[in-house]
Design an enzyme around this catalytic site. Structure first.
Site: not given
Ligand SMILES: *Cc1c(COP(=O)(O)O)cnc(C)c1O
Length: 358
Positions: A102, A170, A194
């Site tokens: 990521w 993030d 998530k």
């Molecule tokens: C799943 C995830 C993403 C991507 O998220 P989307 O909403 O599908 O764009 C980005 N960063 C992390 C750490 C993730 O687990």
């Protein structure tokens, strides 16, 4: 109702059963409108109440002060990878910590809008740890980190101190899984799917002073200013997603808030890692001091055994244990809504599998 499968998918992921049942019970008549939440205006007073309550409850739970805006945007966390440098890098230098899949995607977009300095990287060990020392650029526009690398199963245990340089994070896969001092950050973003809701909504918590620095010469929808001026309602937002986030917030409050959620999450992770540490059958992938409490990665002795484990676990009612192809092995995603009792059942299954296959 028959026993539902244990949902260990990495994302979209498990939601509290209570929340799903609430959605079901309200689907035909939302808030006395006689209509479904899917069919009413995002400008209606019923939706206005829903989004305001979701924000207020989120602020209470996560400890978000009035120095920050809370936004519910679209385009997933992946859109933030681009929006952040578009708004704040602008030809300057930003520091990024390269901790895995990521982070790499965030870096890729950062490079399109300025100079990216990699402050540290754990690529030398296929991203199985969080680097402990960072080479920070004085006066960087910001420092970007990935709180929890969903694929590698590593997580920052203590966030870095970046002084006066804005810290951007993030938190897609561990947002609101543990208590965090939000005031240390200038921007936190997270795809909802998530830990806090369904896919399609991205939570952005952004410091008011940072928004003032957004340029005017970028696309309207990609400018944070737009979403601040029209609180998450510049265009039609993901109404259903925001509604479900609101229900998840109520569920979290009912559970006793983040302190209780965190303590259950720590316990879930503790017992699962304890099994990995005491067994020589299952091998943990992440280094001990970088382990994620959300995504537990491990493998068996051979890829063939991994495969058998995943297929047998599925038959026993545990879904989503296959590891990401870049890491291999197995991964148990035990987000907020995954119950402690489910982890105990998983451990039981793992012990049984070991006995039958060694
Ligand atoms: C799943 C995830 C993403 C991507 O998220 P989307 O909403 O599908 O764009 C980005 N960063 C992390 C750490 C993730 O687990």
């Amino acid at each position: 109702m028959t026993q539902r499968p244990y949902n260990l998918y990495a994302g979209p992921a498990i939601l509290p059963l209570e929340v799903i049942q609430k959605v079901q019970s309200e689907l035909l008549d939302f808030s006395g409108t006689g209509l479904s939440i899917l069919e009413i205006s995002h400008r209606s007073k019923e939706f206005d109440k829903t989004i305001k309550e979701a924000e207020a409850d989120l602020r209470t739970l996560f400890g978000v002060s009035d120095d920050y805006y809370v936004l519910f945007l679209q385009g997933g966390a992946s859109t933030q990878f681009g929006m952040i440098p578009m708004n704040f890098l602008n030809g300057g230098v930003a520091d990024y910590v390269d901790t895995g899949a990521w982070a790499k995607k965030a870096i890729q977009d950062g490079k399109r809008f300025g100079t990216v300095n990699i402050s540290a990287s754990s690529s030398d060990k296929n991203y199985n740890y969080i680097p402990s020392s960072l080479k920070l650029t004085p006066n960087a526009k910001y420092v970007h980190i990935t709180s929890n690398e969903t694929i590698g199963g590593i997580q920052w245990q203590k966030y870095p101190d970046t002084g006066s340089v804005p810290l951007v994070c993030d938190m897609s896969s561990d947002v609101m899984s543990r208590r965090v001092d939000v005031s240390k950050f200038d921007l936190i973003y997270a795809g909802a799917q998530k830990n806090i809701g369904p896919s399609g909504v991205t939570l952005v918590i952004i410091k008011k002073s940072l928004v003032e620095t957004c340029p005017d010469n970028i696309a309207t929808m990609l400018n944070y200013k737009t979403h601040v001026k029209n609180p998450s309602l510049y265009n039609t937002p993901t109404t259903f997603g925001i509604y479900v986030i609101g229900l998840v917030m109520k569920w979290m409050l009912k559970r006793g808030g983040l302190k209780e959620i965190e303590s259950t999450n720590f316990e879930k992770a503790r017992i699962l890692y304890e099994l990995l540490d005491t067994s020589d059958y299952y091998i943990p992938i992440a280094e001990k001091d970088s382990r994620s409490i959300m995504n537990v990665t491990f493998k068996l002795k051979t890829p063939e055994l991994d495969e058998k484990f995943v297929s047998e676990s599925k038959k026993a009612g545990f879904l989503g244990l296959k590891g990401h192809r870049s890491v291999g092995g197995c991964r148990a995603s035990i987000y907020n809504a995954f119950p402690l009792e489910g982890v105990m059942k998983l451990i039981e299954f793992m012990k049984k599998f070991e006995k039958e296959n060694s």
